[in-house]
Design a protein around this motif. Sequence first.
Motif, PDB file in Angstrom:
ATOM      1  N   LYS A 198      -8.967 -40.814 -15.656  1.00  0.00           N
ATOM      2  CA  LYS A 198      -9.767 -40.728 -14.432  1.00  0.00           C
ATOM      3  C   LYS A 198     -10.371 -39.330 -14.280  1.00  0.00           C
ATOM      4  O   LYS A 198     -10.278 -38.721 -13.211  1.00  0.00           O
ATOM      5  N   ALA A 199     -11.005 -38.831 -15.335  1.00  0.00           N
ATOM      6  CA  ALA A 199     -11.506 -37.453 -15.311  1.00  0.00           C
ATOM      7  C   ALA A 199     -12.467 -37.174 -14.150  1.00  0.00           C
ATOM      8  O   ALA A 199     -12.321 -36.148 -13.466  1.00  0.00           O
ATOM      9  N   PRO A 200     -13.460 -38.020 -13.883  1.00  0.00           N
ATOM     10  CA  PRO A 200     -14.379 -37.724 -12.764  1.00  0.00           C
ATOM     11  C   PRO A 200     -13.657 -37.633 -11.423  1.00  0.00           C
ATOM     12  O   PRO A 200     -13.954 -36.751 -10.605  1.00  0.00           O
ATOM     13  N   GLN A 201     -12.695 -38.534 -11.204  1.00  0.00           N
ATOM     14  CA  GLN A 201     -11.953 -38.494  -9.939  1.00  0.00           C
ATOM     15  C   GLN A 201     -11.064 -37.257  -9.855  1.00  0.00           C
ATOM     16  O   GLN A 201     -10.887 -36.684  -8.783  1.00  0.00           O
ATOM     17  N   LEU A 202     -10.509 -36.836 -11.007  1.00  0.00           N
ATOM     18  CA  LEU A 202      -9.697 -35.624 -11.031  1.00  0.00           C
ATOM     19  C   LEU A 202     -10.546 -34.407 -10.688  1.00  0.00           C
ATOM     20  O   LEU A 202     -10.143 -33.556  -9.884  1.00  0.00           O
ATOM     21  N   VAL A 203     -11.722 -34.312 -11.285  1.00  0.00           N
ATOM     22  CA  VAL A 203     -12.632 -33.187 -11.006  1.00  0.00           C
ATOM     23  C   VAL A 203     -13.015 -33.176  -9.525  1.00  0.00           C
ATOM     24  O   VAL A 203     -13.045 -32.121  -8.882  1.00  0.00           O
ATOM     25  N   LYS A 204     -13.276 -34.348  -8.977  1.00  0.00           N
ATOM     26  CA  LYS A 204     -13.623 -34.449  -7.555  1.00  0.00           C
ATOM     27  C   LYS A 204     -12.467 -33.968  -6.680  1.00  0.00           C
ATOM     28  O   LYS A 204     -12.674 -33.251  -5.693  1.00  0.00           O
ATOM     29  N   PHE A 205     -11.246 -34.341  -7.059  1.00  0.00           N
ATOM     30  CA  PHE A 205     -10.070 -33.916  -6.289  1.00  0.00           C
ATOM     31  C   PHE A 205      -9.899 -32.400  -6.348  1.00  0.00           C
ATOM     32  O   PHE A 205      -9.690 -31.749  -5.322  1.00  0.00           O
ATOM     33  N   ILE A 206      -9.996 -31.828  -7.538  1.00  0.00           N
ATOM     34  CA  ILE A 206      -9.819 -30.378  -7.694  1.00  0.00           C
ATOM     35  C   ILE A 206     -10.934 -29.627  -6.971  1.00  0.00           C
ATOM     36  O   ILE A 206     -10.701 -28.582  -6.356  1.00  0.00           O
ATOM     37  N   THR A 207     -12.153 -30.158  -7.028  1.00  0.00           N
ATOM     38  CA  THR A 207     -13.272 -29.518  -6.338  1.00  0.00           C
ATOM     39  C   THR A 207     -13.026 -29.469  -4.832  1.00  0.00           C
ATOM     40  O   THR A 207     -13.341 -28.478  -4.167  1.00  0.00           O
ATOM     41  N   ALA A 208     -12.433 -30.544  -4.303  1.00  0.00           N
ATOM     42  CA  ALA A 208     -12.122 -30.584  -2.868  1.00  0.00           C
ATOM     43  C   ALA A 208     -10.920 -29.717  -2.518  1.00  0.00           C
ATOM     44  O   ALA A 208     -10.753 -29.330  -1.356  1.00  0.00           O
ATOM     45  N   HIS A 209     -10.088 -29.421  -3.513  1.00  0.00           N
ATOM     46  CA  HIS A 209      -8.887 -28.598  -3.300  1.00  0.00           C
ATOM     47  C   HIS A 209      -8.861 -27.507  -4.377  1.00  0.00           C
ATOM     48  O   HIS A 209      -8.053 -27.573  -5.316  1.00  0.00           O
ATOM     49  N   PRO A 210      -9.749 -26.509  -4.287  1.00  0.00           N
ATOM     50  CA  PRO A 210      -9.847 -25.501  -5.350  1.00  0.00           C
ATOM     51  C   PRO A 210      -8.539 -24.762  -5.620  1.00  0.00           C
ATOM     52  O   PRO A 210      -8.312 -24.294  -6.741  1.00  0.00           O
ATOM     53  N   GLU A 211      -7.669 -24.681  -4.603  1.00  0.00           N
ATOM     54  CA  GLU A 211      -6.387 -24.001  -4.807  1.00  0.00           C
ATOM     55  C   GLU A 211      -5.481 -24.785  -5.756  1.00  0.00           C
ATOM     56  O   GLU A 211      -4.495 -24.239  -6.272  1.00  0.00           O
TER      57      GLU A 211
END
Length: 231
Positions: free
Chosen positions: A194-207
């Motif tokens: 689920k790479a796109p969803q993972l990137v979206k999650f990290i982008t929303a939570h940069p920490e």
Amino acid sequence: MSKPNTKLLNNQQIFALIGIAVCCGLLILAVPRFIASLYALYPEAAFKQMPQTLPTEVYEKSIADLSKALSWYQNPDYWQTQGGFYLQLFNNRPLQTPAQKQAYLKQAKTAITRGLSLSPVDPRGWLQLAVVDSLLKMPKQQIISALRLSFYAGRVEPELVIPRLRFSYTYYADFTEDMQQLWQKQIPVAWAFKAPQLVKFITAHPEAKQPALKAFIYSPEEADKFLSRFK
């Protein structure tokens, strides 16, 4: 003229009686499951349409039908599904009083717990219990314990990995080092499926980028690919 072998006939009769008894036993076991499966047809059809929002009446009928199914056969999946429907009522039913919302959560917890008591190796069930306990404002350690069991019950769950990462990150600061490592080990799974969803999650939570990056400590090439998605 030879006489019939009485001993042989007796043995054949015994085997025939045993066969009949086994068939009757299997039939007795099968009938309740079959009747339960008939009651579960409507809820199963409704469950397949989720996560889209369905009319309140659908959730209520599904819960009632699953109660009938469970009166015939204690299927852990029926309990978990019923718990999910109670959560849908909690989330989607309009004009609820606080007492009604609390009642739905408690009913969801009861159903989920009953399912887990029958089948504890259920990563989705433990995650669902953690979510309900969070909504019920239970102690953090109780929620984290349910999350730990979810991780242990199924570390590679492609359809569960993002919801579990997203929800459990809320408690990351309260995790022990062992739990933080369990969380980090989900990152390669999410990256693979689920790479796109993972990137979206990290982008929303940069920490979360730094603890997520620890998961690639032994895969520098994958770490570079991961980081390149945020440039």
